[in-house]
Design a protein around this motif. Structure first.
Motif, PDB file in Angstrom:
ATOM      1  N   MET A   1       7.604   1.145 -11.264  1.00  0.00           N
ATOM      2  CA  MET A   1       8.550   1.664 -11.972  1.00  0.00           C
ATOM      3  C   MET A   1       9.632   0.600 -12.401  1.00  0.00           C
ATOM      4  O   MET A   1       9.910   0.582 -13.713  1.00  0.00           O
TER       5      MET A   1
ATOM      6  N   GLU B   1       0.818  -1.338  -0.074  1.00  0.00           N
ATOM      7  CA  GLU B   1      -0.006  -0.038  -0.069  1.00  0.00           C
ATOM      8  C   GLU B   1       0.855   1.445   0.127  1.00  0.00           C
ATOM      9  O   GLU B   1       0.356   2.387  -0.520  1.00  0.00           O
ATOM     10  N   ASN B   2       2.166   1.095   0.533  1.00  0.00           N
ATOM     11  CA  ASN B   2       2.910   2.234   0.750  1.00  0.00           C
ATOM     12  C   ASN B   2       3.758   2.589  -0.441  1.00  0.00           C
ATOM     13  O   ASN B   2       4.099   3.667  -0.828  1.00  0.00           O
ATOM     14  N   TYR B   3       4.271   1.600  -0.993  1.00  0.00           N
ATOM     15  CA  TYR B   3       5.570   1.587  -1.813  1.00  0.00           C
ATOM     16  C   TYR B   3       4.858   1.095  -3.383  1.00  0.00           C
ATOM     17  O   TYR B   3       5.835   0.528  -3.853  1.00  0.00           O
ATOM     18  N   GLY B   4       3.745   1.636  -3.987  1.00  0.00           N
ATOM     19  CA  GLY B   4       3.385   1.020  -4.990  1.00  0.00           C
ATOM     20  C   GLY B   4       4.206   1.442  -6.147  1.00  0.00           C
ATOM     21  O   GLY B   4       4.325   0.914  -7.313  1.00  0.00           O
ATOM     22  N   GLY B   5       4.683   2.772  -6.309  1.00  0.00           N
ATOM     23  CA  GLY B   5       5.562   3.269  -7.272  1.00  0.00           C
ATOM     24  C   GLY B   5       6.547   2.438  -7.638  1.00  0.00           C
ATOM     25  O   GLY B   5       7.149   2.459  -8.763  1.00  0.00           O
TER      26      GLY B   5
ATOM     27  N   LYS C   1      -4.629  -2.115  -4.737  1.00  0.00           N
ATOM     28  CA  LYS C   1      -4.507  -0.733  -4.743  1.00  0.00           C
ATOM     29  C   LYS C   1      -3.568  -0.120  -5.708  1.00  0.00           C
ATOM     30  O   LYS C   1      -3.682   1.180  -6.064  1.00  0.00           O
ATOM     31  N   ASN C   2      -2.806  -0.878  -6.486  1.00  0.00           N
ATOM     32  CA  ASN C   2      -1.608  -0.211  -7.374  1.00  0.00           C
ATOM     33  C   ASN C   2      -2.180  -0.452  -8.732  1.00  0.00           C
ATOM     34  O   ASN C   2      -1.542  -0.033  -9.786  1.00  0.00           O
ATOM     35  N   LEU C   3      -3.534  -1.234  -8.905  1.00  0.00           N
ATOM     36  CA  LEU C   3      -3.736  -1.785 -10.380  1.00  0.00           C
ATOM     37  C   LEU C   3      -3.815  -0.563 -11.144  1.00  0.00           C
ATOM     38  O   LEU C   3      -3.373  -0.405 -12.350  1.00  0.00           O
ATOM     39  N   THR C   4      -4.689   0.581 -10.870  1.00  0.00           N
ATOM     40  CA  THR C   4      -5.064   1.653 -11.643  1.00  0.00           C
ATOM     41  C   THR C   4      -3.547   2.491 -12.106  1.00  0.00           C
ATOM     42  O   THR C   4      -3.374   2.795 -13.045  1.00  0.00           O
ATOM     43  N   ALA C   5      -2.861   2.902 -10.839  1.00  0.00           N
ATOM     44  CA  ALA C   5      -1.574   3.498 -11.318  1.00  0.00           C
ATOM     45  C   ALA C   5      -0.841   2.859 -12.106  1.00  0.00           C
ATOM     46  O   ALA C   5      -0.065   3.444 -13.110  1.00  0.00           O
TER      47      ALA C   5
END
Lengths: 299, 299, 299, 299
Positions: free
Chosen positions: C59, C51-55, C79-83
């Motif tokens: 990358m 949840e905190n480190y999706g970026g 939670k990271n699907l869309t990004a």
């Protein structure tokens, strides 16, 4: 409201229509006063974007931001929050299903855009009513897309909007619904009569878009072309009109509308020199440069 | 804290204000030491962005990343997670409603930005208190936007912040709230007296932004212009200040703040040579190039 | 596994380290065979991003896509699907909390990256175990970031990984945890001994990154610089290594790792000629052009 | 349906295949008629994108928008709404699990793309059936990816599609499933016989993609290359075919398909002069410029 002879309306076809030229830009897009802050350039409120058509209100909001608005708030479905921020983090979000927030936002706005992607169901109509009923005379209201369709049989809303600075931006089918004039019969003279009834500006979008003013003869656009025939173009136009009305203070505001409509097509025309189809997001990306060019000519 | 004669304050209007020049950049934006790692360039924590104003803290975070921060964490509403990662995947996310995570993040940060898009309700105030109460003396705290308004009647928080390396970044209305000085009466001498009370740096954002320092005369910005009058500009500034404080180690940190403020306006001015309005995201996109130019001049 | 004399290890400091040069690129980045399809260029599976480190995992995935991988799947928090899709729609999504989907994905992958943004809690450890236990000998596994920390006290996992084509990519503190050698004492000779125990490749990230190979002397990077000291750099490196291992089929795969590490720094160095700090997303944006240049030199 | 001698099929290997040349573009990509509106350029409906493969349908939709479609609606899992709008706000969203909305959308569409990222489970099959059963003869239907696999053992759907303007876009393994011909045995003559059974166009994607037409000999592509071997390429192709079918009105629509396939590879080939791998999003970004070039040559 007519300050030109309405008896001459029947002869208006063609020769009494003002052709919009580039000079409208130099008159309206002036360099900003040195001592100014964002409050001088208008708070725009864009309202629309249901679950299906979120992109529409996002493009309207983004056009307003890139077109120089001081502040832009976007009232939309909560499902559109993230895409809004991803495309234009400069815009603020309002949940349009939160009555208190929506009405507060309406009260704070200098210019309201309602309609892009709003939809035509009862929920959309309720939002439309809430918004129109909370406006005041000095506010600009741009009524677009589904909001035009919704308003067509809402006489009380039309009456209120006749006492606002209202700009309707229908395409021909929406104008048919709003005016009752069938597309094949939409002549300049008939349109003028209907527009007088509405007592608002009408931007009739079509091949050679025509703008019907409340106090001066209609003006017409000879630029633009079929490279603009793609979804979202009208949404983007609303944002440009809103930004222009928010930041420019020319005494006859309908000329500001003219300049915004001209800008939208002039940018498209420019971009069409290297693109088969010009997309709404392309226009938005070019706004700042285009406006700079005309403002620096004015200096 | 004053090392210049405070008796001369009344004569400070105009002539005792230091005009910021380009040389501030060459002094601060130095080439990085060859042997270094991200830990040398600061861990920034940005705090803000409620459901309505998520874009604000995203722009602050993105400015910090592009401005050279070693690490950037963004504590915000969980609704902003996806837009944050979409715009700046380099930043990490913290749910600001998770007390443990928020306080841990505060403890790990070298520089804290609090305020962009935070809002002014009781939930926002609770977050603000939690953050300020968990800071320590050596930390830089940039207090912006709604956090300034919230703090105005919180004397205990102001007292704590007087013992931190605090930078307030109000616009004139926020300064009125924080200082009690009405906008029309905000003279340099009055501002200095109030700033001494706060014992923090004050970046008073206006036409010719003025920076009030704790130990040296104020400095003023003569660059920038009305193309910067658009929403989100201040949010972006906080990220640049944070990145500069995190990575540059000039002994007088208030000159680092000066350089950050100058950078923000200098980039805007540069971009205004082709844009009618300069947007926050434009500035962010230019930061790396701009900083390179000054660092290579310093070599 | 040593095919050079391990007695000479103590004299390895300095003179036995191979300096990586540009020619490593010409050897590895070859033109693609004309008749080929995406199956020839590897299916990469990236695993991480809580949840905190999706970026971080986004990358890594984006670097793999831009670095030429045939297919990229990203197993991460929902939670990271869309990004993920917003940044790199070319990548596929797997919910890493769905055991069946995760294990299926592991089985289909040619190259696995585990660690970027995975976190260090028990949930992360469970995922790590599930992944490692389902790998087979022929698979490449890049173990990065929190996965290195987690694995430090999991001897059974280390034993399994000793029988895979494992590449560890620690920074110095993570290497301290994995190897037990304190940063101040991390000499080439000690590192080699520990790397032999692990029986995997070790990319030790630091000023002059050194790569410890299983069968040949270490190689070292003399390019790169402090403009790379920013969060997310290591995440991006994992994606490049993965893409290179997936698509290039040089017999000694550790030279492919060398080429990937060299590419990461060479692009950064190139971009640093106009940027003060080089961001992970900048490197990703440059990968396709950079690789083209070397492949066309090879022709 | 054959208007060339089917007895000659066995001698078709090689010499009866038409080589696609650049002139197909000049024939199809014509300047738009001056008086036109978005309704003239087709309403495209893209259907696909489950929880795992959202990017696929987003790329298809984006390709359709950039390729000049009048309107684009994307029916997909609700999890993909935000990424769709973030990448291509010009497209509209439909929840493909909402039967009423999906069927309404099918009825309004001129061109339907079904398959990119749809998946192969029973939910996907139900959507596929609902869509096919609601189509009418005049509609174009592009059947791609998992939809091809799903349809392989659904004879009733194949029968319906034989009475639509159906374009199948299989790669070789999908063609094996649909046709029953093993990859090693996929000769032109066998493919033609099977394609006659299906009574649809077949774009068989491989090294030198071959297009099997319903009424004319197959055509083959000699451009393109291994830089196109990356995930998402086929998804993007479907959007280009859809946009071309929606907006161009050449009497033999299969030549429009030829032009779309040629365009996809020609753009890739052009971009490969500076990129080692060409990504789907790169092609999308180049569509408008590429099409402009050919349309202006036609003038």
């Amino acid at each position: 409201m007519l300050n030109y002879n309405s008896n001459s309306i029947t002869s208006l076809e063609g020769d009494h229509i003002h052709q919009l030229q580039k000079n409208i830009l130099k008159k309206i897009i002036l360099p900003r006063p040195l001592e100014s802050h964002k409050g001088n350039f208008g708070h725009i409120l864009t309202i629309g974007g249901n679950e299906n058509y979120g992109g529409a209100i996002i493009m309207s909001s983004s056009a307003a931001v890139h077109g120089g608005a001081g502040l832009v708030s976007c009232a939309t479905d909560s499902k559109n929050l993230t895409a809004l921020h991803s495309i234009v983090p400069e815009a603020m979000f309002i949940n349009y299903n939160n009555d208190v927030d929506l009405i507060n936002a309406v009260k704070k706005a200098d210019v309201i855009v309602i309609g892009p992607g709003l939809g035509e169901n009862t929920a959309a109509l309720k939002i439309l009513k809430k918004v129109v009923l909370n406006t005041v005379e000095k506010q600009f209201i741009i009524v677009d897309g589904s909001a035009i369709t919704l308003i067509s049989d809402q006489q009380n809303l039309k009456t209120i909007l006749a006492n606002r600075k209202t700009i309707y931006t229908p395409h021909q089918m929406e104008w048919q619904r709003l005016s009752g004039i069938k597309i094949a019969e939409q002549s300049v003279s008939k349109n003028i009569l209907k527009q007088h009834e509405l007592a608002g500006t009408v931007v009739l979008k079509k091949y050679h878009t025509t703008i019907y003013h409340t106090n001066t003869p209609p003006s017409q656009l000879k630029i633009g072309g079929p490279y603009m025939s793609t979804g979202g173009m009208g949404d983007t136009l609303t944002g440009i009109i809103a930004a222009f009305l928010g930041q420019f203070h020319y005494k006859n505001y309908e000329q500001i509308v003219d300049a915004a409509v001209y800008t939208h097509s002039a940018i498209s025309q420019k971009l069409s020199s290297s693109r088969y189809v010009v997309l709404p997001m392309d226009i938005i990306g070019e706004l700042q440069n285009f406006m700079y060019k005309y403002a620096s000519q004015a200096r």
